[in-house]
Design an enzyme around this catalytic site. Structure first.
Site, short mmCIF file in Angstrom:
data_model
loop_
_atom_site.label_atom_id
_atom_site.label_comp_id
_atom_site.label_asym_id
_atom_site.label_seq_id
_atom_site.Cartn_x
_atom_site.Cartn_y
_atom_site.Cartn_z
N GLU A 227 -29.85 10.72 -37.20
CA GLU A 227 -28.68 10.85 -38.07
C GLU A 227 -27.40 10.40 -37.36
O GLU A 227 -26.59 9.67 -37.93
CB GLU A 227 -28.50 12.31 -38.53
CG GLU A 227 -29.69 12.85 -39.29
CD GLU A 227 -30.73 13.56 -38.43
OE1 GLU A 227 -31.35 14.51 -38.92
OE2 GLU A 227 -30.90 13.17 -37.25
N CYS B 244 -30.95 18.93 -38.18
CA CYS B 244 -30.70 20.13 -37.38
C CYS B 244 -29.22 20.53 -37.51
O CYS B 244 -28.42 19.83 -38.13
CB CYS B 244 -31.05 19.87 -35.92
SG CYS B 244 -29.93 18.70 -35.09
N CYS C 241 -26.69 17.86 -36.08
CA CYS C 241 -26.54 16.72 -36.98
C CYS C 241 -25.81 17.12 -38.26
O CYS C 241 -25.02 16.34 -38.80
CB CYS C 241 -27.90 16.12 -37.31
SG CYS C 241 -28.64 15.29 -35.90
N HIS D 58 -29.91 11.54 -31.83
CA HIS D 58 -30.66 11.88 -33.05
C HIS D 58 -30.51 10.74 -34.05
O HIS D 58 -29.49 10.04 -34.07
CB HIS D 58 -30.14 13.17 -33.67
CG HIS D 58 -30.46 14.39 -32.89
ND1 HIS D 58 -30.77 15.59 -33.49
CD2 HIS D 58 -30.53 14.63 -31.55
CE1 HIS D 58 -31.01 16.50 -32.57
NE2 HIS D 58 -30.86 15.93 -31.37
#
Length: 142
Positions: free
Chosen positions: A57, A85, A88, A55
């Site tokens: 992040e 999410c 994260c 991801h």
């Protein structure tokens, strides 16, 4: 706090890089909380790296940790194109970032109460653009 334009420009580059890789178009930028100097950035790489942790992040946090040679990101903040999410959010909490800014809301659960999380409302053009990127990405996939 107003986010400076250099950070938004880098965020846009990260989103565009996700698009080039045919990834979900999300970007993240880590910057010093006091002077807003950028130290790291990331974009989604789950498909291209075959890694569920890819991801934006997480990639930005890993790059920041490597740059400062410490896993503790006290004194740093992050801006994300889409509200993080749950996974994260946990990584963000554990990394000790000061504050998380996001531009576009998501349908995910997102960051819990232990992280200072701020919706940035003064980039309406980017919010509209990120929304279109996501709609187009998922429309193409279906």
């Amino acid at each position: 706090m107003n986010i400076n334009k250099n950070i938004i420009e880098q965020l846009n580059k990260e989103v565009e890089e996700s698009i080039k890789l045919d990834e979900i178009p999300i970007g993240a930028v880590v910057f010093k909380s006091d002077d807003q100097s950028i130290i790291a950035a990331g974009h989604n790489t789950r498909q291209s790296d075959h890694n569920v942790l890819g991801h934006a992040e997480v990639n930005a946090i890993l790059a920041a940790e490597m740059k400062i040679n410490d896993w503790r990101l006290d004194g740093y903040s992050m801006i994300v194109s889409l509200k993080p999410c749950e996974m994260c959010s946990t990584v963000i909490k554990e990394s000790r970032l000061d504050r998380i800014y996001y531009i576009l809301n998501s349908n995910y659960i997102g960051v819990g109460n232990n992280v200072d999380f701020v919706k940035v409302d003064y980039f309406p053009e980017e919010e509209k653009m990120y929304d279109e990127y996501l709609k187009n990405f998922f429309h193409k996939k279906r």
